[in-house]
Design a protein around this motif. Structure first.
Motif, PDB file in Angstrom:
ATOM      1  N   SER A  81       0.867  -1.169   0.000  1.00 17.84           N
ATOM      2  CA  SER A  81       0.000   0.000   0.000  1.00 17.84           C
ATOM      3  C   SER A  81       0.905   1.221   0.000  1.00 17.84           C
ATOM      4  O   SER A  81       1.808   1.323   0.825  1.00 17.84           O
ATOM      5  CB  SER A  81      -0.886   0.000   1.239  1.00 17.84           C
ATOM      6  N   MET A  82       0.666   2.124  -0.930  1.00 25.44           N
ATOM      7  CA  MET A  82       1.504   3.310  -1.031  1.00 25.44           C
ATOM      8  C   MET A  82       0.623   4.531  -1.262  1.00 25.44           C
ATOM      9  O   MET A  82      -0.346   4.469  -2.007  1.00 25.44           O
ATOM     10  CB  MET A  82       2.487   3.157  -2.196  1.00 25.44           C
TER      11      MET A  82
ATOM     12  N   VAL B 181       5.821  -0.327  -7.329  1.00 19.68           N
ATOM     13  CA  VAL B 181       5.218  -1.656  -7.512  1.00 19.68           C
ATOM     14  C   VAL B 181       6.189  -2.566  -8.257  1.00 19.68           C
ATOM     15  O   VAL B 181       6.412  -3.716  -7.863  1.00 19.68           O
ATOM     16  CB  VAL B 181       3.866  -1.556  -8.249  1.00 19.68           C
ATOM     17  N   GLY B 182       6.776  -2.059  -9.336  1.00 22.49           N
ATOM     18  CA  GLY B 182       7.748  -2.860 -10.091  1.00 22.49           C
ATOM     19  C   GLY B 182       8.972  -3.216  -9.267  1.00 22.49           C
ATOM     20  O   GLY B 182       9.474  -4.342  -9.329  1.00 22.49           O
ATOM     21  N   LEU B 183       9.445  -2.252  -8.478  1.00 20.54           N
ATOM     22  CA  LEU B 183      10.625  -2.501  -7.642  1.00 20.54           C
ATOM     23  C   LEU B 183      10.323  -3.440  -6.485  1.00 20.54           C
ATOM     24  O   LEU B 183      11.236  -4.051  -5.930  1.00 20.54           O
ATOM     25  CB  LEU B 183      11.188  -1.175  -7.110  1.00 20.54           C
TER      26      LEU B 183
ATOM     27  N   ALA C 267      -1.953   4.830 -13.246  1.00 15.27           N
ATOM     28  CA  ALA C 267      -0.850   4.237 -12.477  1.00 15.27           C
ATOM     29  C   ALA C 267      -1.297   2.942 -11.810  1.00 15.27           C
ATOM     30  O   ALA C 267      -0.568   1.943 -11.821  1.00 15.27           O
ATOM     31  CB  ALA C 267      -0.328   5.229 -11.445  1.00 15.27           C
ATOM     32  N   HIS C 268      -2.473   2.942 -11.238  1.00 12.24           N
ATOM     33  CA  HIS C 268      -2.979   1.714 -10.608  1.00 12.24           C
ATOM     34  C   HIS C 268      -3.233   0.630 -11.650  1.00 12.24           C
ATOM     35  O   HIS C 268      -2.973  -0.548 -11.401  1.00 12.24           O
ATOM     36  CB  HIS C 268      -4.238   2.007  -9.794  1.00 12.24           C
TER      37      HIS C 268
ATOM     38  N   THR D 213       1.411  -4.995 -14.169  1.00 14.01           N
ATOM     39  CA  THR D 213       2.767  -5.412 -13.799  1.00 14.01           C
ATOM     40  C   THR D 213       2.721  -6.620 -12.876  1.00 14.01           C
ATOM     41  O   THR D 213       3.455  -7.591 -13.059  1.00 14.01           O
ATOM     42  CB  THR D 213       3.512  -4.241 -13.120  1.00 14.01           C
ATOM     43  N   LEU D 214       1.870  -6.563 -11.877  1.00  8.60           N
ATOM     44  CA  LEU D 214       1.762  -7.676 -10.936  1.00  8.60           C
ATOM     45  C   LEU D 214       1.237  -8.935 -11.625  1.00  8.60           C
ATOM     46  O   LEU D 214       1.690 -10.040 -11.342  1.00  8.60           O
ATOM     47  CB  LEU D 214       0.896  -7.290  -9.743  1.00  8.60           C
TER      48      LEU D 214
END
Length: 180
Positions: free
Chosen positions: A52-53, A63-65, A119-120, A126-127
């Motif tokens: 959560s950010m 998220v990628g990192l 972005a979400h 990505t996930l």
């Protein structure tokens, strides 16, 4: 923690906000979500991730990192991502429809989703591509909403579990079913 599971809280600064998880029994890791070395160190030995950010122009980077070392390290049973409600209807087809259709879908005045919504969406993609057992919680009102805190006082005083605990329990079960 009450059930004996170790918890590591990733915080940006070791200050007042880090004290609450520490007092509850969590290990506190101080680092930067945008530094892959910090993220990798924080994930060491973790089997479950709750991501959560706050709103940030670097949300998709974070998220990628987080996903890359989680995938490389392996052993992740559940990656729970707090997303947003709009993702429920932000399909690829709707996002790439002709402008007039997008305007109609979005209420007539605008033709594109906000940078935060995009972005979400990118983060969820990505996930998904990472192959991690991911559960996206498309949160609406319960996330940091004072009204929901106020409305929850009666159930909490009656000994009910919190929405967060219920969501975490459901997420862990959903991730197990998805992998199986």
């Amino acid at each position: 923690m009450k059930q004996g599971h170790p918890v590591r809280a990733f915080v940006r600064q070791d200050g007042e906000r880090a004290e609450s998880p520490r007092r509850a029994g969590a290990e506190v890791f101080v680092g930067d979500l945008l530094n892959i070395a910090d993220v990798t160190a924080a994930l060491k030995g973790c089997r479950r991730v709750y991501f959560s950010m706050s709103l940030s122009p670097y949300y998709t980077d974070a998220v990628g990192l987080m996903a890359a070392p989680a995938r490389i390290q392996g052993g992740i049973e559940a990656f729970v991502n707090i997303s947003e409600y709009e993702q429920s209807f932000m399909t690829f087809e709707k996002m790439t429809a002709p402008e007039e259709e997008r305007r109609e879908w979005l209420g007539g005045r605008i033709a594109d989703w906000s940078p935060q919504q995009r972005a979400h969406w990118v983060a969820e993609q990505t996930l998904e591509w990472s192959g991690l057992p991911t559960v996206n919680i498309r949160a609406a009102m319960f996330v940091e909403n004072p009204l929901m805190t106020w409305l929850a006082l009666a159930p909490l005083s009656e000994g009910s579990r919190t929405v967060g605990a219920q969501a975490a329990t459901a997420c862990a079960g959903g991730a197990r079913r998805r992998r199986g």
